[in-house]
Design a protein around this motif. Structure first.
Motif, short mmCIF file in Angstrom:
data_model
loop_
_atom_site.label_atom_id
_atom_site.label_comp_id
_atom_site.label_asym_id
_atom_site.label_seq_id
_atom_site.Cartn_x
_atom_site.Cartn_y
_atom_site.Cartn_z
N UNK A 158 0.80 -1.23 0.00
CA UNK A 158 0.00 0.00 0.00
C UNK A 158 0.83 1.28 0.00
N UNK A 159 2.14 1.17 0.25
CA UNK A 159 3.00 2.35 0.18
C UNK A 159 3.84 2.36 -1.09
N UNK A 160 3.60 1.44 -2.01
CA UNK A 160 4.29 1.44 -3.29
C UNK A 160 3.73 2.56 -4.18
N UNK A 161 4.57 3.02 -5.11
CA UNK A 161 4.16 4.05 -6.07
C UNK A 161 4.22 3.48 -7.48
N UNK A 162 3.35 3.97 -8.34
CA UNK A 162 3.29 3.46 -9.71
C UNK A 162 4.63 3.64 -10.43
N UNK A 163 5.38 4.71 -10.09
CA UNK A 163 6.65 4.99 -10.77
C UNK A 163 7.83 4.25 -10.15
N UNK A 164 7.57 3.40 -9.14
CA UNK A 164 8.65 2.62 -8.54
C UNK A 164 9.38 3.29 -7.40
N UNK A 165 8.94 4.46 -6.99
CA UNK A 165 9.64 5.20 -5.93
C UNK A 165 9.03 4.97 -4.55
#
Length: 247
Positions: A158-165
């Protein structure tokens, strides 16, 4: 299945169906005993779902209380995430997993000490590193719970970002479970529109502008499109601060 002399045969136990055929589906039939057993199992499953839901919501309420969240933060973001998820699936079991994952997204914070979790000021570098372990702690808590395995993946991501950051694994794009990608949009919506000690909640349009700005970066464009498609429903739900029914 047809027997030579006894007529129809139960597709579950292979016994002759002596009375009228029951539950004819796709050319199959059940004897009365198997039909009743199936109904009992379905009833038991429904009762279990209700018990699981009550347990999950109680855990989420306890976490909100510990973190001194105002209102019903965990249930609210779970309900709002469900609005988006229903655009992608009509399977009640899958939707329940997304609901539970969103509801228990912060369960890992149970393993974070109060001096870090409740610190009034900004966290230092060490404290931030400790706080960033909460998705993995939450996953460890839920991963062996048989009825929450998919939900556990949402908690982990749930703390992942679509851009991988994002964290903890720096996943990119579709490698992040859809439920987690939908949740991150909703979590931002709730954060912006809710009161904070340092500012009052901002209008829905402020959240909408930020979510659109971060499409393709923090947020999956597909999730943002679903958010925009459900804007009228979400506006009403934010104004009421929860209104979606769990399947």
């Amino acid at each position: 299945m047809i027997s030579d002399r006894a007529g129809l045969v139960c597709h579950q136990c292979d016994s002759a169906v002596l009375g009228p055929p029951y539950a004819l589906r796709g050319g199959l039939c059940s004897c009365e005993a198997c039909l009743l057993k199936e109904k009992e199992l379905r009833l038991a499953e429904a009762e279990n779902d209700s018990a699981y839901r009550a347990l999950a919501e109680s855990l989420a309420a306890a976490l909100d209380a510990r973190e001194r969240e105002t209102g019903l933060h965990s249930k609210r973001v779970a309900c709002h995430t469900l609005v988006l998820a229903q655009r992608f699936s009509g399977d009640p079991a899958h939707l329940r997993q997304i609901y539970w994952g969103a509801l228990l997204h912060d369960i890992g914070k149970i393993g974070i000490s109060d001096d870090i979790l409740l610190k009034p000021g900004p966290l230092d570098e060490h404290e931030r590193a400790v706080m960033r372990t909460h998705p993995e702690i939450g996953y460890a808590i839920l991963k062996d719970v048989s009825f929450m395995r998919e939900a556990a993946q949402i908690v982990l991501c749930h703390e992942e970002r679509f851009d991988g950051r994002g964290y903890p694994r720096g996943l990119v794009g579709d490698a992040i479970p859809l439920g987690a990608r939908l949740f991150t949009v909703i979590d931002t919506l709730d954060a912006i529109t809710s009161d904070r000690p340092y500012r009052p909640g901002l209008p829905f349009n402020s959240a909408k502008a930020e979510i659109r700005r971060c499409s393709g970066g923090q947020f999956d464009p597909v999730a943002v499109a679903a958010f925009l498609a459900e804007e009228s429903v979400l506006r009403e739900m934010v104004a009421a601060k929860c209104g979606a029914e769990l399947p």
